[in-house]
Design a protein around this motif. Structure first.
Motif, PDB file in Angstrom:
ATOM      1  N   VAL A   1       0.834  -1.196   0.000  1.00  0.00           N
ATOM      2  CA  VAL A   1       0.000   0.000   0.000  1.00  0.00           C
ATOM      3  C   VAL A   1       0.880   1.262   0.000  1.00  0.00           C
ATOM      4  O   VAL A   1       0.582   2.249  -0.659  1.00  0.00           O
ATOM      5  N   ALA A   2       1.996   1.179   0.722  1.00  0.00           N
ATOM      6  CA  ALA A   2       2.897   2.345   0.765  1.00  0.00           C
ATOM      7  C   ALA A   2       3.851   2.352  -0.420  1.00  0.00           C
ATOM      8  O   ALA A   2       4.177   3.413  -0.972  1.00  0.00           O
ATOM      9  N   SER A   3       4.308   1.165  -0.853  1.00  0.00           N
ATOM     10  CA  SER A   3       5.430   1.177  -1.803  1.00  0.00           C
ATOM     11  C   SER A   3       5.023   1.074  -3.271  1.00  0.00           C
ATOM     12  O   SER A   3       5.760   1.498  -4.157  1.00  0.00           O
ATOM     13  N   TRP A   4       3.835   0.503  -3.579  1.00  0.00           N
ATOM     14  CA  TRP A   4       3.563   0.238  -4.998  1.00  0.00           C
ATOM     15  C   TRP A   4       3.143   1.502  -5.744  1.00  0.00           C
ATOM     16  O   TRP A   4       2.180   2.178  -5.380  1.00  0.00           O
ATOM     17  N   ASN A   5       3.931   1.824  -6.727  1.00  0.00           N
ATOM     18  CA  ASN A   5       3.508   2.772  -7.746  1.00  0.00           C
ATOM     19  C   ASN A   5       4.033   2.197  -9.055  1.00  0.00           C
ATOM     20  O   ASN A   5       4.732   1.181  -9.058  1.00  0.00           O
ATOM     21  N   LEU A   6       3.702   2.803 -10.176  1.00  0.00           N
ATOM     22  CA  LEU A   6       4.019   2.163 -11.458  1.00  0.00           C
ATOM     23  C   LEU A   6       5.523   2.023 -11.663  1.00  0.00           C
ATOM     24  O   LEU A   6       6.001   1.010 -12.183  1.00  0.00           O
ATOM     25  N   LYS A   7       6.288   3.061 -11.187  1.00  0.00           N
ATOM     26  CA  LYS A   7       7.733   3.015 -11.392  1.00  0.00           C
ATOM     27  C   LYS A   7       8.324   1.845 -10.600  1.00  0.00           C
ATOM     28  O   LYS A   7       9.111   1.042 -11.117  1.00  0.00           O
ATOM     29  N   TYR A   8       7.886   1.748  -9.331  1.00  0.00           N
ATOM     30  CA  TYR A   8       8.387   0.691  -8.459  1.00  0.00           C
ATOM     31  C   TYR A   8       8.065  -0.690  -9.057  1.00  0.00           C
ATOM     32  O   TYR A   8       8.913  -1.582  -9.127  1.00  0.00           O
ATOM     33  N   LEU A   9       6.831  -0.822  -9.534  1.00  0.00           N
ATOM     34  CA  LEU A   9       6.418  -2.127 -10.078  1.00  0.00           C
ATOM     35  C   LEU A   9       7.275  -2.501 -11.281  1.00  0.00           C
ATOM     36  O   LEU A   9       7.729  -3.639 -11.418  1.00  0.00           O
ATOM     37  N   ALA A  10       7.507  -1.496 -12.173  1.00  0.00           N
ATOM     38  CA  ALA A  10       8.290  -1.783 -13.375  1.00  0.00           C
ATOM     39  C   ALA A  10       9.712  -2.197 -13.004  1.00  0.00           C
ATOM     40  O   ALA A  10      10.295  -3.112 -13.607  1.00  0.00           O
ATOM     41  N   GLU A  11      10.276  -1.541 -11.986  1.00  0.00           N
ATOM     42  CA  GLU A  11      11.644  -1.891 -11.573  1.00  0.00           C
ATOM     43  C   GLU A  11      11.695  -3.306 -11.006  1.00  0.00           C
ATOM     44  O   GLU A  11      12.550  -4.111 -11.345  1.00  0.00           O
ATOM     45  N   LYS A  12      10.707  -3.605 -10.134  1.00  0.00           N
ATOM     46  CA  LYS A  12      10.729  -4.921  -9.478  1.00  0.00           C
ATOM     47  C   LYS A  12      10.438  -6.053 -10.467  1.00  0.00           C
ATOM     48  O   LYS A  12      11.063  -7.106 -10.432  1.00  0.00           O
TER      49      LYS A  12
END
Ligand code: SAM
Length: 1050
Positions: A786-797
């Motif tokens: 809920v705190a960490s997921w955004n589109l940039k983070y998801l694409a990196e992971k």
């Protein structure tokens, strides 16, 4: 068995060159596609009969309704002609009837006859003939399938060089093997034989007939029907004619030929598409150009020894009681919905059926109506070609828009594109770039609607999604502001109505149209303030129809108008009626319309004239005191190039064709599915149009056609039109937010806000699940996501390069049934970037390993993200019964209204969403087709409409960290309320596991096994009433439906 045959004789297939052999293989290949289509017909149209085609088609493929209908007719025609042969008393001195199928391929005619007409098959012998290789393969199937072999009794299989009779048991059946030098007979039994010969080798055929019919006297003792269903047309003309001639020499015989013709030559767009298709397969139709018409086919048989020859086109056969009754014709629509009439007529007109007899009185050669004497004039025509798929649109409707200081534009609105119904318009200009854009709101995708110019606005009327989904919403396009606004709905939904504007009155007249399960029989006057007013119908009565043309030729200002109403479809047949009408609106509350049936003028051939004027799917333009008809199809023949555009006028109770308007522009247009507009300067401009040419490809008009009728405007060059752009219409009435749904008499209840709870224990959740009501769960700990997921983070992971399949939508509202979106494969990085930029993309994750087989599970498919997302203790029940956990990312697109069979918890992680839910009992009000788990209704924009008044909408807006419990079968749809949304939804089972259907269920929405079985039972029940009169059938089926309803409600 006859004498052993020599190998390597001339004409022996084994002696062929490799090229000739390859050519034969390609011709044999034509059987494969024919058989798949026949299997489709067998399964859909004959579910209660033994499925013989199934043995030859390992994988069932449902064909499109047009192909099914075409093959149904093809099979029916052969079936009737063979049945008539079997049922007629034997001729004197004849001991045996023989049915020879020439180029039989994998056809199962013998088995169908044995089951359908068993009592007439005593002593009958069926002989299938085809190339040796194909026959041997067919033998393999027949011998391996008890469902085929079981009909044949003791089977003899000739083989080898010397004659030895062996008896043995093959798969439990006693088989007599007569081992002979390899001859043409590959299988023989009392009732059925298979002969493997090249039909060009008549000697071998003759010899094989002797073998299978037991000796020298077969000609004297037997009477024959030879069937050649789309087979000998692949032979060189001499060979095919040889077969026809040879068959007439065997004595008492009939010949049933079904094959392609070219009634309007090779230049007709259907013919071009058909010939191109066979060229591509390298299986050219060899006789079709020599015998292009029913007349030529008639002559062909008469010249080859056949005394009585009758020829129909398949299109004529469709309307002939010889082949099917009126009730059957109408009943077919109940088995499979159908509205491809133009395409069916084009197909049927390009196939002929010949029934020739050696015995019997001569039948005169068929009459060709286009030979009617009518003066012809050349129309100045111009085609402005477009490139690629630009402008490819059918069953749309066009309007001209002129704005001050700008050249006029033509806009072809909605309709059917190359893949699906379109949510857009094509804009054609005379060279200037168009500034046209539409504001939010407008009609949803549809086809077979009408547009009528009312002056300052253009009225869009009705139309349809699928043929069983007519629409009643109507729209006004305001030319000044470029906006669409919803206007008065039709009292009943219709498509293909006859609609015309009434002079400069700003009103429109609508006559008939196709409704949901019947044809609308009323006439309606459209008045911008008063809405649709029913007209009192007077004068000659007529059966309600749709797809006809209407035109206006006279008015006395604003209270009286008159015009014509011609053609259309009544009970699955085109009518040849032409009528005039007079409308009296001196009392606007009670308009009256009087119809008068018209006759062709005394000097004309009545039949020919009426079929030229009474059309289906034509467009009609008024020109002085003439009406000009463009294209469409007609009831008994194919409209030839010279008849496509013609003018007629009305005097008293007569109409007269005044002239043919011919054009020699190339490439030639196909005037079906087209849109026509008469521009302010009097030109006719045709946009879109084309047809699916049966199973042989789709023909699209390659540009804009402009016509200047003789005597209009000034001669000289016509303006050129170019396809400037395609503009989306944003469907829906955006100005009406869903919260404003009134609590008035029309609405049952307002929107219920879904209850929110804070769960303490797993037991609390179990109670909620048992209650079967949706609930928003607040305050749960879903982990770090809920705190960490955004589109940039998801694409990196996940990795930018990781490929995913996403829905790419052209408009905000995705419609699963209309498939107004594409599936595209993209990298995760690209996906994230495009959503950031506002792209209308929707990811619904699939299993990475087996996307078409396994449901998606976050841990398996996105292991690098799995640790971030936790199902809290309170949701233990979900974890224990987990079916799938699906990652969802979306931009500004709505998920369509659908239901899932699994329960699920929808966990919003990032962004926010509004969800609308309806209890399962609302399914009957929300247009879910039988067997479909998705509906095309955009409930966000239509909650206001009276059709949804009976529903019980529930609403929730979910923010990050909130979870919606969605009970199974609740109908739901979602729209983002932020520019992007990230969610995981977790499906879980909450019914006994054996209630679910076995087999694949990737999405958790496969209907329960009992429902799937129930639908098959319903098909069977409906079929058992098929032969009864429509009223009786309806009476009993509705009684059964009522009984089911009572059971459902306890
Ligand atoms: C399109 S298929 C039709 C099969 C079947 N009559 C039907 O309608 O389902 C054409 C068939 O004609 C057969 N055929 C064409 N030319 C032939 C020839 N010269 N000798 C034997 N068979 C031939 C092909 O092998 C193929 O099975």
């Amino acid at each position: 068995m006859g004498k052993p045959k020599k190998l390597k004789t001339p004409g022996d297939p084994n002696a062929k060159s490799p090229a000739a052999k390859a050519q034969d293989d390609q011709v044999m290949g034509t059987n494969s596609s024919s058989i798949v289509s026949k299997r489709s017909v067998e399964k859909i149209y004959h579910p209660t009969e033994p499925p013989f085609f199934r043995y030859f088609v390992s994988k069932y493929q449902r064909r499109a309704p047009l192909i099914n209908r075409g093959y149904w007719l093809r099979l029916r025609v052969i079936d009737v002609l063979v049945r008539n042969f079997l049922q007629r008393p034997p001729r004197e001195g004849k001991k045996r009837k023989v049915v020879v199928n020439l180029g039989a391929g994998s056809d199962v005619l013998p088995w169908q006859c044995l089951t359908r007409y068993g009592e007439y098959c005593d002593g009958v012998k069926f002989v299938d003939v085809d190339f040796p290789d194909l026959m041997e393969r067919k033998r393999g199937v027949v011998m391996g399938e008890e469902g085929l072999r079981g009909y044949l009794g003791v089977i003899k299989i000739p083989e080898g060089e010397r004659v030895v009779v062996l008896r043995e048991v093959v798969k439990g059946v006693e088989v007599e093997r007569e081992v002979v030098k390899r001859g043409s007979v590959v299988l023989d039994s009392d009732r059925y034989a298979q002969v493997g010969v090249d039909l060009r080798d008549l000697k071998a055929l003759e010899q094989a007939m002797g073998e299978v019919l037991g000796g020298e006297k077969w000609r004297e003792e037997c009477e024959f029907v030879f069937v050649a269903e789309v087979s000998i047309t692949y032979m060189e003309r001499e060979g095919a004619d040889g077969v026809i001639g040879w068959a007439s020499t065997v004595g008492d015989a009939e010949f049933v030929l079904l094959e392609q013709i070219l009634p309007d030559g090779v230049g007709h767009p259907f013919a071009r598409t058909m010939l191109g298709h066979f060229d591509k397969l390298n299986t050219q139709l060899k006789s079709v150009e020599v015998y292009p018409t029913v007349g030529e086919q008639h002559k062909r048989f008469e010249e080859r020894g056949w005394g009585q020859v009758k020829v129909w086109t398949l299109w004529e056969a469709w309307g002939d009681e010889t082949f099917l009754s009126g009730e059957e014709r109408v009943g077919l629509d109940e088995i499979e919905e159908f509205d491809e009439w133009e395409e069916f007529a084009l197909f049927g007109s390009h196939y002929c059926v010949v029934r020739a007899r050696t015995v019997g009185e001569r039948v005169p050669a068929p009459v060709v109506h286009s030979a009617v004497e009518i003066p012809a004039e050349v129309v100045q025509t111009q085609v402005d070609e477009t490139t690629g798929t630009r402008g490819q649109r059918r069953f749309a409707a066009a309007m001209e828009i002129s704005r001050e200081g700008k050249q006029s534009e033509i806009v072809n609105v909605l309709g059917l594109g190359t893949r699906n119904r379109l949510q857009s318009c094509d804009v054609f200009t005379q060279g200037e770039a168009s500034g046209l854009t539409f504001g939010e709101g407008g009609p949803s995708s549809r086809m077979c609607h009408s547009l009528v110019d009312l002056g300052e606005s253009v009225l869009l009327v009705g139309g349809r999604g699928s043929p069983s989904n007519p629409l009643k919403d109507c729209w006004l396009y305001e030319k000044r502001t470029n906006t669409w606004s919803r206007t008065h709905d039709l009292p009943v939904p219709v498509y293909r109505p006859a609609v015309t504007t009434l002079g400069t009155s700003g009103m429109a007249l609508l006559v008939n149209g196709r409704g949901k399960s019947s044809t609308f029989d009323g006439c309606l006057l459209f008045h911008a303030e008063k809405g649709w007013i029913e007209c009192d119908s007077r004068g000659d009565t007529f059966a309600a129809r749709y797809g006809g043309v209407i035109g206006v030729n006279n008015s006395n200002g604003i209270t009286g108008f008159s015009g014509i109403y011609a053609g259309g479809l009544v009970d699955a047949l085109f009518t040849k009626e032409v009528m005039s009408w007079e409308l009296d609106i001196s009392d606007i509350k009670k308009p009256a319309i009087t119809f008068t049936r018209l006759q062709p003028s005394a000097d004309a051939n009545p039949d020919a004239s009426s079929w030229l004027v009474a059309r289906f799917g034509a467009t009609c333009v008024q020109h002085g005191n003439e009406f000009v008809l463009l294209g469409g199809v007609t009831g008994d023949h194919l409209l030839g190039h010279n008849d496509e555009i013609l003018a007629f006028s009305v005097a008293g109770t007569e109409y007269k064709i005044t002239r043919r308007l011919t054009s020699d522009v190339s490439p030639r247009a196909l005037y079906t599915g087209h849109s026509a507009v008469v521009t302010a300067d009097g030109r006719i401009v045709i946009t879109g149009g084309g047809a699916t040419c049966f199973s042989m490809g789709t023909f699209w008009n390659k540009g804009v056609y402009s016509l200047r009728l003789p005597g209009t405007g000034t001669a000289g060059a016509l303006p050129h039109w170019t396809h400037d752009k395609t503009v989306d219409i944003i469907p829906g009435e955006r100005s009406l937010p869903i919260q404003t749904r009134p609590h008035n008499g029309n609405s049952s209840i307002g929107i219920k806000t879904i209850e929110r709870v804070q769960l303490k224990t797993a037991d609390d959740f179990a109670k909620i699940v048992r209650s079967g009501r949706p609930v928003v769960l607040e305050g749960l700990d879903l982990g770090s996501c809920v705190a960490s997921w955004n589109l940039k983070y998801l694409a990196e992971k996940v990795g930018s390069e990781r490929k995913v399949v996403v829905h790419e939508a052209a408009t905000q509202v995705m419609d699963f049934n209309a498939k107004n979106f594409r599936y595209v494969t993209t990298g995760f990085g690209d996906l994230a970037q495009k959503i950031e930029q506002g792209g209308r993309l929707y990811l619904r994750a699939l299993s990475q390993e087996k996307p078409t087989e396994k449901p998606s599970v976050l841990e398996d498919d996105f292991p690098s993200l799995a640790g971030d997302f936790v199902l809290p203790e309170q949701l233990a029940l979900v974890r224990e019964n987990l079916f799938s956990s699906v990652l969802r990312l979306s931009g500004p697109v709505n998920m369509w209204l659908h239901y899932d069979v699994m329960a699920n918890v929808y966990c919003q992680i990032g962004g926010s969403k509004r969800l609308l839910l309806f209890p399962p009992s609302d399914v009957e009000h929300l247009s879910f087709a039988p067997g479909a788990s998705s509906s095309s209704i955009d409930v966000f924009s239509s909650l206001e409409s009276p059709e949804l008044a009976q529903t019980h909408p529930h609403e929730a807006v979910l923010g990050p960290g909130e979870v919606l419990f969605l009970p199974p079968l609740w109908l739901h749809t979602a729209t983002p309320t932020s520019d992007k949304s990230i969610a995981v939804n977790v499906f879980f089972r909450d019914l006994e596991s054996n209630s679910y259907a076995t087999g694949k269920d990737v999405y958790g929405n496969r209907d329960l096994a009992a429902y799937e079985k129930g639908r098959q039972d319903i098909g069977r029940i409906a079929n058992s009433f098929q032969k009864l009169p429509a009223e009786v059938r309806e009476f009993y089926l509705l009684r059964l439906a009522d009984e089911l309803r009572r059971k459902a409600r306890g």
